[in-house]
Design a protein around this motif. Structure first.
Motif, mmCIF file in Angstrom:
data_model
loop_
_atom_site.group_PDB
_atom_site.id
_atom_site.type_symbol
_atom_site.label_atom_id
_atom_site.label_comp_id
_atom_site.label_asym_id
_atom_site.label_seq_id
_atom_site.Cartn_x
_atom_site.Cartn_y
_atom_site.Cartn_z
ATOM 1 N N MET A 37 -16.108 -33.036 12.731
ATOM 2 C CA MET A 37 -17.206 -33.215 13.676
ATOM 3 C C MET A 37 -16.674 -33.664 15.034
ATOM 4 O O MET A 37 -15.536 -34.107 15.146
ATOM 5 C CB MET A 37 -18.212 -34.246 13.149
ATOM 6 C CG MET A 37 -18.829 -33.863 11.815
ATOM 7 S SD MET A 37 -20.225 -34.929 11.365
ATOM 8 C CE MET A 37 -21.542 -34.186 12.320
ATOM 9 N N GLY A 38 -17.539 -33.567 16.027
ATOM 10 C CA GLY A 38 -17.174 -34.007 17.372
ATOM 11 C C GLY A 38 -17.918 -33.185 18.400
ATOM 12 O O GLY A 38 -18.426 -32.115 18.080
ATOM 13 N N LYS A 44 -12.527 -28.614 17.819
ATOM 14 C CA LYS A 44 -12.841 -28.295 16.424
ATOM 15 C C LYS A 44 -12.428 -26.860 16.056
ATOM 16 O O LYS A 44 -11.774 -26.641 15.041
ATOM 17 C CB LYS A 44 -14.341 -28.486 16.143
ATOM 18 C CG LYS A 44 -14.855 -29.890 16.438
ATOM 19 C CD LYS A 44 -16.340 -30.028 16.107
ATOM 20 C CE LYS A 44 -17.240 -29.128 16.930
ATOM 21 N NZ LYS A 44 -17.257 -29.455 18.381
ATOM 22 N N THR A 210 -15.022 -37.091 6.429
ATOM 23 C CA THR A 210 -15.307 -36.524 7.744
ATOM 24 C C THR A 210 -14.215 -36.940 8.717
ATOM 25 O O THR A 210 -13.873 -38.123 8.807
ATOM 26 C CB THR A 210 -16.677 -37.005 8.269
ATOM 27 O OG1 THR A 210 -17.694 -36.549 7.378
ATOM 28 C CG2 THR A 210 -16.956 -36.435 9.652
ATOM 29 N N ASN A 212 -13.444 -37.077 12.618
ATOM 30 C CA ASN A 212 -14.108 -37.016 13.918
ATOM 31 C C ASN A 212 -13.082 -36.791 15.016
ATOM 32 O O ASN A 212 -12.133 -37.563 15.153
ATOM 33 C CB ASN A 212 -14.873 -38.310 14.185
ATOM 34 C CG ASN A 212 -16.036 -38.478 13.223
ATOM 35 O OD1 ASN A 212 -16.991 -37.720 13.248
ATOM 36 N ND2 ASN A 212 -15.916 -39.452 12.328
#
Ligand code: ADP
Ligand code: ADP
Length: 226
Positions: A37-38, A44, A210, A212
Motif C-alpha cells: 500500500m501507499g 508500488k 502489509t 507500506n
C-alpha cells in the motif's frame, strides 16, 4: 521465496531522474499473502514489476528462488517469470481477439505440455473459477467480474507458485471485488504466494502482512494475527 537487498530503481529521462525505489529491503516467504500500500507515485507498480521480473532494478540484489536475477537479460527473466509467476491487473489485460479458453491456454504454451493435456487443464481451471459456461465467449462479452475470473484462471493454470496482483479489484464493484479477493484467499490457502497492490484497506485485510511504501521506501510493515 524472494529477497530484495538494498534495491533501488531510478528512471532516467533526458532531463529528469526519478528515484522510484530507494534502497528497499524486502523478504517474502513461500506461501505468504502480502499487500503493498501507499499513495499514488510511491513506487508500488515499480516494485511489483521488479518482483515479477518485468523490469530490472538499477541497483541492489533481487534473489528469486535462490538466484540473483537483478542483472539478468529480458529473455532470461521471461523464462523464469513464465514458469513461476501469474499476473492479475486492474484492467484484466485479456487479449480481445481470443476466446476465454484461448486466453487461459496461452499461459500454457510456454510449458512443454501436449495439446490434449492443455485442454484438460484449461477446462479444470475454468470450472474452478466458475467461468466454464463462458469458455467460447470473447472478453468483451463478459462483465468485469467475469473477466477478472478469466485473468485469475490464466494466472494459475500453469501451476505458478506466485501471483502478483496490481489493484485486482480496482475496476470492480464491491461485490465482485470481494469475490476476487475470496478467490485469491482460496489460492493462498492452497499454497500460492500472493503479492497484491491495493488502495483498499478492507482488501489489504485479506493479506497476513502489509508493506507500506512512501517515496520509494518501505516505511512500515504490519503483521496481522492469524
Ligand atoms: P505507484 O504504482 O505507487 O503509483 P509507480 O511505481 O508507478 O508508483 O511510480 C513511482 C515513481 O516512478 C513515480 O514518480 C512515477 O512517475 C515514476 N515512474 C514510474 N514508471 C516510470 C517510467 N517508466 N519512466 C519514468 N518514471 C516512471
Ligand atoms: P497506476 O497508479 O495504476 O500504477 P501509473 O500511472 O502509476 O498507474 O502508471 C501507469 C504506467 O505508466 C506504468 O506502466 C508506469 O510504469 C508508467 N509510468 C508512470 N509514471 C510514468 C512517468 N513519469 N513516465 C513514464 N512512464 C510512467
Amino acid at each position: 521465496m524472494l529477497k530484495m537487498h538494498n534495491l533501488s530503481k531510478i528512471y532516467r529521462t533526458d532531463e529528469v531522474e526519478t528515484i522510484a525505489l530507494n534502497n528497499v529491503n524486502i523478504e517474502i516467504n513461500s506461501g505468504e499473502f502480502v499487500a503493498i500500500m501507499g499513495p499514488s507515485g510511491c513506487g508500488k507498480s515499480t516494485l511489483l514489476n521488479i518482483v515479477g521480473m518485468l523490469d530490472n532494478p538499477s541497483e541492489g540484489e533481487y534473489v528469486f528462488l535462490g538466484e540473483d536475477v537483478a542483472r539478468y537479460s529480458e529473455a532470461k527473466l521471461a523464462n523464469i517469470r513464465k514458469r513461476h509467476i501469474g499476473f492479475i491487473f486492474q484492467s484484466f489485460n485479456l487479449i480481445d481477439e481470443l476466446t476465454v479458453a484461448e486466453n487461459i491456454e496461452l499461459a500454457l504454451l510456454y510449458h512443454d505440455i501436449a495439446a490434449s493435456e492443455r485442454r484438460d487443464r484449461v477446462a479444470a481451471v475454468m470450472d474452478k473459477v466458475g467461468i466454464a459456461h463462458r469458455a467460447k465467449h470473447m472478453p468483451s462479452q463478459l462483465s468485469g467480474g467475469q473477466q477478472q475470473r478469466v485473468a485469475v484462471a490464466r494466472a494459475v493454470v500453469g501451476n505458478q507458485s506466485m501471483i502478483l496482483a496490481d489493484e485486482p479489484t480496482g475496476n470492480l464493484d464491491s461485490a465482485h471485488g470481494q469475490e476476487v479477493m475470496e478467490m485469491l484467499q482460496g489460492l493462498n490457502e492452497e499454497g500460492t504466494t500472493i503479492v497484491m497492490v491495493t488502495h483498499s484497506p478492507a482488501h489489504a485485510d485479506y493479506a497476513r502482512r502489509t508493506i507500506n511504501l512512501f517515496d520509494g521506501q518501505v516505511v512500515t510493515e504490519n503483521l496481522r494475527a492469524a
